[in-house]
Structure formats: C-alpha cells, structure tokens
Design an enzyme around this catalytic site. Structure first.
Site, mmCIF file in Angstrom:
data_model
loop_
_atom_site.group_PDB
_atom_site.id
_atom_site.type_symbol
_atom_site.label_atom_id
_atom_site.label_comp_id
_atom_site.label_asym_id
_atom_site.label_seq_id
_atom_site.Cartn_x
_atom_site.Cartn_y
_atom_site.Cartn_z
ATOM 1 C CB CYS A 167 -0.861 -0.033 1.264
ATOM 2 S SG CYS A 167 -1.869 1.418 1.536
ATOM 3 C CB CYS B 81 -3.206 4.051 -5.353
ATOM 4 S SG CYS B 81 -4.476 3.186 -4.385
HETATM 5 N N1 DGL Z 1 -4.053 0.773 -1.934
HETATM 6 C C1 DGL Z 1 -3.584 1.857 -1.193
HETATM 7 C C2 DGL Z 1 -2.391 2.542 -1.796
HETATM 8 O O1 DGL Z 1 -1.610 1.908 -2.458
HETATM 9 C C3 DGL Z 1 -4.488 2.835 -0.543
HETATM 10 C C4 DGL Z 1 -5.849 3.039 -0.978
HETATM 11 C C5 DGL Z 1 -6.639 3.668 0.128
HETATM 12 O O2 DGL Z 1 -7.019 2.927 1.012
HETATM 13 O O3 DGL Z 1 -6.838 4.877 0.102
HETATM 14 O O4 DGL Z 1 -2.188 3.707 -1.582
#
Ligand code: DGL
Length: 262
Positions: A73, A183
């Site tokens: 993430c 993301c």
């Molecule tokens: N998948 C996450 C990222 O790579 C975050 C998405 C979220 O929960 O806002 O930033």
C-alpha cells in the site's frame, strides 16, 4: 532458509495486484495477504491513523509468524514504514510511486502521478519527488472515488468512467507521456485509463520492482524458503467481500480467500 510466511497487507483488495507479481517471482514461498477493507480507504486518513492501522496489521502478521512483511500500500508505506522499521525487528518491503522510472524515461519531460491524498501529501513522497524529478514537470492528481469503486467492484460502470474522465483531464491538458499509478488499487483500472488517455501515454506501476526487492531482502536475510513445491497463498479479508476477492485473485495459483477479523 525459512518456511515461515511472507505477509502482505493493504487497506483492502488493491494489494492483490502486488501479491500476483510476488507469487509469480517467488512461487515456492508461503504467502498470507491481509485485505483491511473494513478500514478502507486509508488515503483520506491522518498520518497517525495510518500508522495505527499499519501497526494493527503488523501485529496480526506477527501472530501469523511472518518472516517478512510487504506493505502493499503506497499510503501506508509513505506514512508508516519508517515507524514500522523502527519498532519491529523483521524486514519490511514498501511500495512507492515509480516516479524515478517515469522521470528517467519521459521524452517530453512531463509525467503524471495518480495517487491518494495520503501518499501525495506525505513527506516521503515529497522527498522522493524532489530527488528524482529535477527539470521534470510533475502533474499530481488525487484519485477520488477510485479506491471505493475497486473495493465495490463497479469500475466498469458508465458513471465511474465519466467520473474518471474528469480526473484524467489534467494529464491530457499537460500532455504527459508517462502516468505513474501511485496506489495499489489502480492497476485494476488500467483498461479504463487506457481508454481515456491518448495512446502514447505509458502507464506504469511498482509491482515488479516490489517483487524484485522482496526477493533481494529474502536473500540478504537468508530467509528464502528451501521448498521446491508451490507454496500456499492465503488471503484474509475482514468484510463480506470474499467473492469479489476471489474474482480479483483468480489468476493466482493456489489462492484461497477467507474471512477473518483483524
Ligand atoms: N491501496 C492503497 C495505496 O496503495 C491505498 C488506498 C486507500 O485505502 O486509500 O495507496
């Protein structure tokens, strides 16, 4: 040589895009993936909240006997990985937007970054961007409603496409040639982005680089499995989206999706 699992976590289903790349590279390892969909999106939360959620996921990973943790993430990496590295002994691999690759390859010297508010406003992102984009124009767009659409499984709906179209206009107007997906939820909307952006725009993410870094850290820490059989891939979610996660991970061999509270 360790048969313990590698644990990945994300704010939800997005990090499964990273899991796929890592399983391809390290097929004999045992993987556990934690989809914290109950607390998604992380991107609109404060840095302290993101640290607290990352600690919660790390504690669960440790109870599962993790040998290495992949913070799958960007938002959690840019806001919490230095805290995690300071407070826990095991190795952590993080994921950050691939702006260096985009900046080095851009011919028009203008690149785009689509990421969450949490990532784009973090100190780590600002430092990386300053270090690698001297003389390069960087068009930053906070992706709105994209994480929710990937979580909910409505990315093919016309409403979503219209909404996405408004968000990518800045990239089109500034005539970028590289778009960085900052993301882990966003690789799931690459077909939609390709439909909306001019064909010369190349879309890149960090999945492969993270898989490579995971292997490097396993070797450096002598943690690679000695098994020569395909490893288990266990996916845990803390909301009722088992079917959706199964769809998203159907190309990952051996993947089993289960519901648990964490
Ligand atoms: N998948 C996450 C990222 O790579 C975050 C998405 C979220 O929960 O806002 O930033």
């Amino acid at each position: 040589m360790s048969q313990q699992p590698i644990v990945l976590f994300d704010s939800g289903v997005g990090g499964a895009s990273i899991l796929k790349e890592i399983v391809e590279r390290l097929p004999y390892e045992h993987f556990i993936y934690l989809a914290d969909s109950k607390n998604a999106p992380y991107g609109e939360r404060s840095p302290q909240e993101i640290i607290n959620l990352s600690v919660k996921n790390t504690e669960y990973a440790l109870r599962m006997n993790a040998k290495l943790i992949v913070v799958a993430c960007n938002t959690a990496t840019t806001n919490a990985i230095s805290y995690l590295r300071t407070h826990y002994q095991l190795p952590f691999v993080g994921i950050e937007p691939a702006i260096k690759t985009a900046a080095l390859n851009s011919e028009v010297k203008r690149i785009g970054v689509l990421a969450t508010k949490g990532t784009l406003s973090s100190k780590l992102f600002k430092q990386t961007s300053e270090a690698f984009t001297q003389g390069i124009g960087v068009v930053e767009v906070v992706g709105k409603g994209i994480v929710e659409a990937v979580e909910g499984g409505w990315t093919s709906e016309q409403n979503f496409l219209d909404h996405l179209n408004i968000q990518v206009q800045a990239f089109i107007e500034e005539d970028i040639d590289y778009l960085v997906l900052g993301c882990t939820h966003f690789p799931y909307i690459i077909p939609q982005l390709e439909q909306l952006l001019p064909p010369h725009v190349k879309i890149i993410d960090s999945g492969r680089a993270v898989a490579k870094q995971t292997e490097t850290l396993l070797m450096e820490n002598k943690l690679k499995t000695s098994s020569t059989h395909p490893g288990e891939v266990e996916i845990y979610t803390n909301v009722d989206n088992v079917f959706h996660l199964k769809q998203l991970t159907k190309e990952i061999p051996n993947a089993v999706v289960r519901r648990d509270d964490f």
